[in-house]
Design a protein around this motif. Structure first.
Motif, PDB file in Angstrom:
ATOM      1  N   MET A  38       0.837  -1.175   0.000  1.00  0.00           N
ATOM      2  CA  MET A  38       0.000   0.000   0.000  1.00  0.00           C
ATOM      3  C   MET A  38       0.888   1.246   0.000  1.00  0.00           C
ATOM      4  O   MET A  38       1.748   1.411   0.850  1.00  0.00           O
ATOM      5  CB  MET A  38      -0.898  -0.005   1.234  1.00  0.00           C
ATOM      6  N   ALA A  39       0.676   2.145  -0.960  1.00  0.00           N
ATOM      7  CA  ALA A  39       1.456   3.371  -1.065  1.00  0.00           C
ATOM      8  C   ALA A  39       0.965   4.395  -0.045  1.00  0.00           C
ATOM      9  O   ALA A  39      -0.218   4.458   0.262  1.00  0.00           O
ATOM     10  CB  ALA A  39       1.337   3.948  -2.469  1.00  0.00           C
ATOM     11  N   GLN A  40       1.896   5.168   0.474  1.00  0.00           N
ATOM     12  CA  GLN A  40       1.542   6.231   1.397  1.00  0.00           C
ATOM     13  C   GLN A  40       1.796   7.568   0.718  1.00  0.00           C
ATOM     14  O   GLN A  40       2.785   7.748   0.011  1.00  0.00           O
ATOM     15  CB  GLN A  40       2.366   6.136   2.673  1.00  0.00           C
ATOM     16  N   ALA A  41       0.911   8.517   0.962  1.00  0.00           N
ATOM     17  CA  ALA A  41       1.015   9.830   0.341  1.00  0.00           C
ATOM     18  C   ALA A  41       2.146  10.645   0.937  1.00  0.00           C
ATOM     19  O   ALA A  41       2.488  10.508   2.104  1.00  0.00           O
ATOM     20  CB  ALA A  41      -0.299  10.584   0.516  1.00  0.00           C
ATOM     21  N   LEU A  42       2.715  11.500   0.102  1.00  0.00           N
ATOM     22  CA  LEU A  42       3.629  12.535   0.559  1.00  0.00           C
ATOM     23  C   LEU A  42       2.766  13.766   0.795  1.00  0.00           C
ATOM     24  O   LEU A  42       1.883  14.071   0.005  1.00  0.00           O
ATOM     25  CB  LEU A  42       4.677  12.843  -0.508  1.00  0.00           C
ATOM     26  N   VAL A  43       3.010  14.470   1.880  1.00  0.00           N
ATOM     27  CA  VAL A  43       2.236  15.671   2.191  1.00  0.00           C
ATOM     28  C   VAL A  43       3.166  16.865   2.088  1.00  0.00           C
ATOM     29  O   VAL A  43       4.174  16.941   2.773  1.00  0.00           O
ATOM     30  CB  VAL A  43       1.616  15.590   3.603  1.00  0.00           C
ATOM     31  N   ASN A  44       2.800  17.773   1.197  1.00  0.00           N
ATOM     32  CA  ASN A  44       3.599  18.949   0.923  1.00  0.00           C
ATOM     33  C   ASN A  44       2.799  20.177   1.341  1.00  0.00           C
ATOM     34  O   ASN A  44       1.855  20.557   0.666  1.00  0.00           O
ATOM     35  CB  ASN A  44       3.897  18.966  -0.584  1.00  0.00           C
ATOM     36  N   MET A  45       3.165  20.798   2.459  1.00  0.00           N
ATOM     37  CA  MET A  45       2.433  21.945   2.996  1.00  0.00           C
ATOM     38  C   MET A  45       2.895  23.223   2.303  1.00  0.00           C
ATOM     39  O   MET A  45       4.066  23.570   2.364  1.00  0.00           O
ATOM     40  CB  MET A  45       2.674  22.094   4.497  1.00  0.00           C
ATOM     41  N   ILE A  46       1.972  23.888   1.645  1.00  0.00           N
ATOM     42  CA  ILE A  46       2.250  25.188   1.039  1.00  0.00           C
ATOM     43  C   ILE A  46       1.262  26.155   1.668  1.00  0.00           C
ATOM     44  O   ILE A  46       0.160  26.351   1.170  1.00  0.00           O
ATOM     45  CB  ILE A  46       2.085  25.152  -0.490  1.00  0.00           C
TER      46      ILE A  46
ATOM     47  N   LYS B  29      -1.099  11.949  16.199  1.00  0.00           N
ATOM     48  CA  LYS B  29      -2.301  11.566  16.931  1.00  0.00           C
ATOM     49  C   LYS B  29      -3.084  10.489  16.188  1.00  0.00           C
ATOM     50  O   LYS B  29      -3.660   9.581  16.803  1.00  0.00           O
ATOM     51  CB  LYS B  29      -3.186  12.796  17.168  1.00  0.00           C
ATOM     52  N   ALA B  30      -3.079  10.557  14.857  1.00  0.00           N
ATOM     53  CA  ALA B  30      -3.787   9.574  14.032  1.00  0.00           C
ATOM     54  C   ALA B  30      -2.965   8.301  13.826  1.00  0.00           C
ATOM     55  O   ALA B  30      -3.448   7.333  13.252  1.00  0.00           O
ATOM     56  CB  ALA B  30      -4.147  10.180  12.673  1.00  0.00           C
ATOM     57  N   GLY B  31      -1.695   8.325  14.295  1.00  0.00           N
ATOM     58  CA  GLY B  31      -0.832   7.158  14.127  1.00  0.00           C
ATOM     59  C   GLY B  31      -0.312   6.991  12.710  1.00  0.00           C
ATOM     60  O   GLY B  31       0.085   5.893  12.317  1.00  0.00           O
ATOM     61  N   THR B  32      -0.292   8.075  11.941  1.00  0.00           N
ATOM     62  CA  THR B  32       0.132   7.979  10.540  1.00  0.00           C
ATOM     63  C   THR B  32       1.347   8.839  10.215  1.00  0.00           C
ATOM     64  O   THR B  32       1.705   8.988   9.054  1.00  0.00           O
ATOM     65  CB  THR B  32      -1.029   8.407   9.610  1.00  0.00           C
ATOM     66  N   TYR B  33       2.004   9.393  11.215  1.00  0.00           N
ATOM     67  CA  TYR B  33       3.122  10.313  10.974  1.00  0.00           C
ATOM     68  C   TYR B  33       4.348   9.586  10.447  1.00  0.00           C
ATOM     69  O   TYR B  33       4.764   8.555  10.966  1.00  0.00           O
ATOM     70  CB  TYR B  33       3.484  11.052  12.261  1.00  0.00           C
ATOM     71  N   ASP B  34       4.927  10.139   9.386  1.00  0.00           N
ATOM     72  CA  ASP B  34       6.197   9.657   8.841  1.00  0.00           C
ATOM     73  C   ASP B  34       7.018  10.899   8.505  1.00  0.00           C
ATOM     74  O   ASP B  34       6.688  11.639   7.578  1.00  0.00           O
ATOM     75  CB  ASP B  34       5.974   8.815   7.589  1.00  0.00           C
ATOM     76  N   GLU B  35       8.066  11.148   9.260  1.00  0.00           N
ATOM     77  CA  GLU B  35       8.857  12.369   9.081  1.00  0.00           C
ATOM     78  C   GLU B  35       9.454  12.503   7.690  1.00  0.00           C
ATOM     79  O   GLU B  35       9.806  13.603   7.264  1.00  0.00           O
ATOM     80  CB  GLU B  35       9.971  12.456  10.128  1.00  0.00           C
ATOM     81  N   LYS B  36       9.558  11.393   6.965  1.00  0.00           N
ATOM     82  CA  LYS B  36      10.119  11.436   5.613  1.00  0.00           C
ATOM     83  C   LYS B  36       9.064  11.735   4.554  1.00  0.00           C
ATOM     84  O   LYS B  36       9.370  11.787   3.376  1.00  0.00           O
ATOM     85  CB  LYS B  36      10.831  10.124   5.302  1.00  0.00           C
ATOM     86  N   LYS B  37       7.813  11.917   4.987  1.00  0.00           N
ATOM     87  CA  LYS B  37       6.738  12.147   4.027  1.00  0.00           C
ATOM     88  C   LYS B  37       5.986  13.458   4.241  1.00  0.00           C
ATOM     89  O   LYS B  37       4.994  13.722   3.589  1.00  0.00           O
ATOM     90  CB  LYS B  37       5.767  10.979   4.046  1.00  0.00           C
TER      91      LYS B  37
END
Length: 117
Positions: free
Chosen positions: A1-9, A26-34
């Protein structure tokens, strides 16, 4: 399963990225590399200001910018800019300050000219 990259602009990116990180934790989905913050605006400002002083085409200019997205936390690396222009130290200091104050410069220029009624 692919995980999204989140790009904050968003503004201020140096506040919204840590907030997003906490929400993901908090949601248990944090990945510092994404999770990324984009400060392209500071890069565009630095390139534009440098190109003007260096008498270069802005499309041919590259200026790395590191740090945050607010005032003195913005650090344009004019020493690594290309093409190399060998600008005097006082010009580099002025370009750095202008890049750091670019957001304020825009707000002041627009003062009283925007009417959102």
């Amino acid at each position: 399963m692919a995980q999204a990259l989140v790009n904050m602009i968003s503004n201020p990116v140096n506040s919204t990225v840590p907030i997003a990180a906490e929400v993901f934790k908090k949601a248990g989905t944090y990945d510092e590399k994404k999770l990324f913050g984009v400060t392209t605006l500071d890069v565009v400002r630095a390139k534009t200001f440098y190109a003007g002083k260096a008498k270069a085409n802005v499309a041919d200019v590259n200026v790395p910018v590191v740090g945050g997205h607010a005032g003195i936390t913005i650090l344009p690396l004019f020493s690594q800019a290309t093409p190399k222009a060998n600008l005097p130290e006082e010009d580099i200091k002025a370009l750095t300050k202008r890049t750091q104050d670019g957001g304020t410069e825009v707000v002041e220029a627009k003062a009283g000219k925007c009417n959102f009624r």
